[in-house]
Scaffold this active site. Structure first.
Site, PDB file in Angstrom:
ATOM      1  N   GLU A   1     -11.078 -19.105 -11.280  1.00 20.22           N
ATOM      2  CA  GLU A   1     -11.163 -20.262 -12.613  1.00 20.22           C
ATOM      3  C   GLU A   1     -10.144 -21.173 -12.101  1.00 20.22           C
ATOM      4  O   GLU A   1      -8.971 -20.329 -12.791  1.00 20.22           O
ATOM      5  CB  GLU A   1     -10.813 -19.606 -14.397  1.00 20.22           C
ATOM      6  CG  GLU A   1     -11.190 -20.604 -14.922  1.00 20.22           C
ATOM      7  CD  GLU A   1     -12.497 -21.551 -14.520  1.00 20.22           C
ATOM      8  OE1 GLU A   1     -12.908 -21.977 -14.274  1.00 20.22           O
ATOM      9  OE2 GLU A   1     -11.115 -22.811 -14.781  1.00 20.22           O
ATOM     10  N   LYS A   2     -10.095 -21.553 -11.817  1.00 16.24           N
ATOM     11  CA  LYS A   2      -8.711 -22.740 -11.818  1.00 16.24           C
ATOM     12  C   LYS A   2      -8.033 -23.167 -12.650  1.00 16.24           C
ATOM     13  O   LYS A   2      -6.371 -23.868 -13.172  1.00 16.24           O
ATOM     14  CB  LYS A   2      -9.254 -24.035 -11.253  1.00 16.24           C
ATOM     15  CG  LYS A   2     -10.263 -25.447 -11.380  1.00 16.24           C
ATOM     16  CD  LYS A   2     -10.771 -26.410 -10.657  1.00 16.24           C
ATOM     17  CE  LYS A   2     -11.180 -27.164 -11.224  1.00 16.24           C
ATOM     18  NZ  LYS A   2     -13.075 -26.477 -10.931  1.00 16.24           N
ATOM     19  N   HIS A   3      -8.515 -23.343 -14.177  1.00 18.47           N
ATOM     20  CA  HIS A   3      -7.750 -23.728 -15.111  1.00 18.47           C
ATOM     21  C   HIS A   3      -6.895 -23.084 -15.605  1.00 18.47           C
ATOM     22  O   HIS A   3      -6.169 -22.834 -16.440  1.00 18.47           O
ATOM     23  CB  HIS A   3      -9.101 -24.030 -16.315  1.00 18.47           C
ATOM     24  CG  HIS A   3      -9.718 -25.129 -15.886  1.00 18.47           C
ATOM     25  ND1 HIS A   3     -10.793 -25.568 -15.606  1.00 18.47           N
ATOM     26  CD2 HIS A   3      -9.314 -26.785 -16.224  1.00 18.47           C
ATOM     27  CE1 HIS A   3     -11.171 -27.156 -15.633  1.00 18.47           C
ATOM     28  NE2 HIS A   3      -9.550 -27.893 -16.045  1.00 18.47           N
TER      29      HIS A   3
ATOM     30  N   HIS B   1      -6.359 -27.758  -9.478  1.00 23.62           N
ATOM     31  CA  HIS B   1      -6.773 -28.112 -10.351  1.00 23.62           C
ATOM     32  C   HIS B   1      -6.820 -29.728  -9.492  1.00 23.62           C
ATOM     33  O   HIS B   1      -5.899 -29.720  -9.686  1.00 23.62           O
ATOM     34  CB  HIS B   1      -6.582 -28.072 -11.690  1.00 23.62           C
ATOM     35  CG  HIS B   1      -6.588 -29.191 -12.627  1.00 23.62           C
ATOM     36  ND1 HIS B   1      -6.713 -30.059 -12.985  1.00 23.62           N
ATOM     37  CD2 HIS B   1      -8.029 -28.346 -14.056  1.00 23.62           C
ATOM     38  CE1 HIS B   1      -7.810 -30.403 -14.362  1.00 23.62           C
ATOM     39  NE2 HIS B   1      -8.317 -29.893 -14.857  1.00 23.62           N
TER      40      HIS B   1
ATOM     41  N   HIS C   1      -8.707 -36.787 -15.015  1.00 24.73           N
ATOM     42  CA  HIS C   1      -9.167 -35.699 -15.088  1.00 24.73           C
ATOM     43  C   HIS C   1      -7.673 -34.657 -13.806  1.00 24.73           C
ATOM     44  O   HIS C   1      -7.516 -35.008 -13.406  1.00 24.73           O
ATOM     45  CB  HIS C   1      -9.684 -34.406 -14.269  1.00 24.73           C
ATOM     46  CG  HIS C   1     -10.182 -33.667 -14.169  1.00 24.73           C
ATOM     47  ND1 HIS C   1     -11.138 -32.978 -13.024  1.00 24.73           N
ATOM     48  CD2 HIS C   1     -10.036 -32.931 -15.441  1.00 24.73           C
ATOM     49  CE1 HIS C   1     -11.624 -31.448 -13.818  1.00 24.73           C
ATOM     50  NE2 HIS C   1     -10.792 -31.568 -14.890  1.00 24.73           N
TER      51      HIS C   1
ATOM     52  N   CYS D   1      -6.592 -29.187 -20.511  1.00 21.49           N
ATOM     53  CA  CYS D   1      -7.230 -29.893 -19.532  1.00 21.49           C
ATOM     54  C   CYS D   1      -7.801 -30.853 -20.305  1.00 21.49           C
ATOM     55  O   CYS D   1      -8.156 -30.554 -21.310  1.00 21.49           O
ATOM     56  CB  CYS D   1      -8.013 -29.302 -19.014  1.00 21.49           C
ATOM     57  SG  CYS D   1      -9.026 -30.917 -17.706  1.00 21.49           S
TER      58      CYS D   1
ATOM     59  N   HIS E   1     -11.905 -30.270 -19.845  1.00 25.18           N
ATOM     60  CA  HIS E   1     -11.790 -28.851 -19.768  1.00 25.18           C
ATOM     61  C   HIS E   1     -11.325 -27.879 -21.093  1.00 25.18           C
ATOM     62  O   HIS E   1     -11.551 -27.187 -21.433  1.00 25.18           O
ATOM     63  CB  HIS E   1     -12.154 -28.312 -18.595  1.00 25.18           C
ATOM     64  CG  HIS E   1     -13.098 -28.901 -17.866  1.00 25.18           C
ATOM     65  ND1 HIS E   1     -12.330 -29.164 -16.434  1.00 25.18           N
ATOM     66  CD2 HIS E   1     -14.364 -29.384 -17.515  1.00 25.18           C
ATOM     67  CE1 HIS E   1     -13.551 -30.335 -15.632  1.00 25.18           C
ATOM     68  NE2 HIS E   1     -14.440 -30.014 -16.503  1.00 25.18           N
TER      69      HIS E   1
HETATM   70 FE    FE Z   1     -10.169 -29.173 -15.735  1.00 24.73          FE
END
Ligand code: FE
Length: 130
Positions: free
Chosen positions: A15-17, A45, A51, A115, A118
């Site tokens: 999960e990149k976040h 990310h 974004h 983010c 997100h």
């Molecule tokens: Fe994001």
């Protein structure tokens, strides 16, 4: 509603976040050591005007303590904005922090990141003080 219901987490490898905290497992009391906190270590990310990761905050909670201590707050403010339009600018700040920390008690480092589309993400890492 509480912040905890908005806070997401997971395995940073998938999960990149999820903020990645890199620090020694064991440190000596009073010794200065390096802590790295980043987002997108395994899966990058996006870093675009629309974004991007806006900030990372780092806290420490000592063993047996009730309250956390804020270690640092790090903002990333360049994401390709330009007079010619979004994503045409010459500067992009990456969500990557290297900082120095000194502890006199074992406990947990906690990172929170944001983010802009997100939301809020967290992770933690224990550090033992000898
Ligand atoms: Fe994001």
């Amino acid at each position: 509603m509480r912040f905890e219901s908005l806070m997401q987490s997971g395995d940073w490898k998938g999960e990149k976040h999820v903020p990645v905290i890199e620090a020694p497992e064991d440190v000596t009391s009073g010794e200065v050591f390096t802590v790295t906190v980043s987002v997108g270590k395994e899966i990058p990310h996006p870093n675009t005007t629309e974004h991007h990761i806006r900030w990372i905050k780092l806290f420490f909670k000592g063993e047996g303590e009730k309250f956390p201590f804020e270690i640092g707050s790090y903002e990333f403010n360049a994401h390709g904005e330009h007079v010619n339009g979004p994503n045409t600018g010459p500067a992009y700040s990456e969500p990557y922090v290297i900082t120095k920390v000194k502890l006199t008690k074992s406990g947990t480092l906690l990172a929170m990141s944001y983010c802009n589309i997100h939301g809020l993400w967290e992770s933690s890492k224990e550090v033992k003080v000898k």
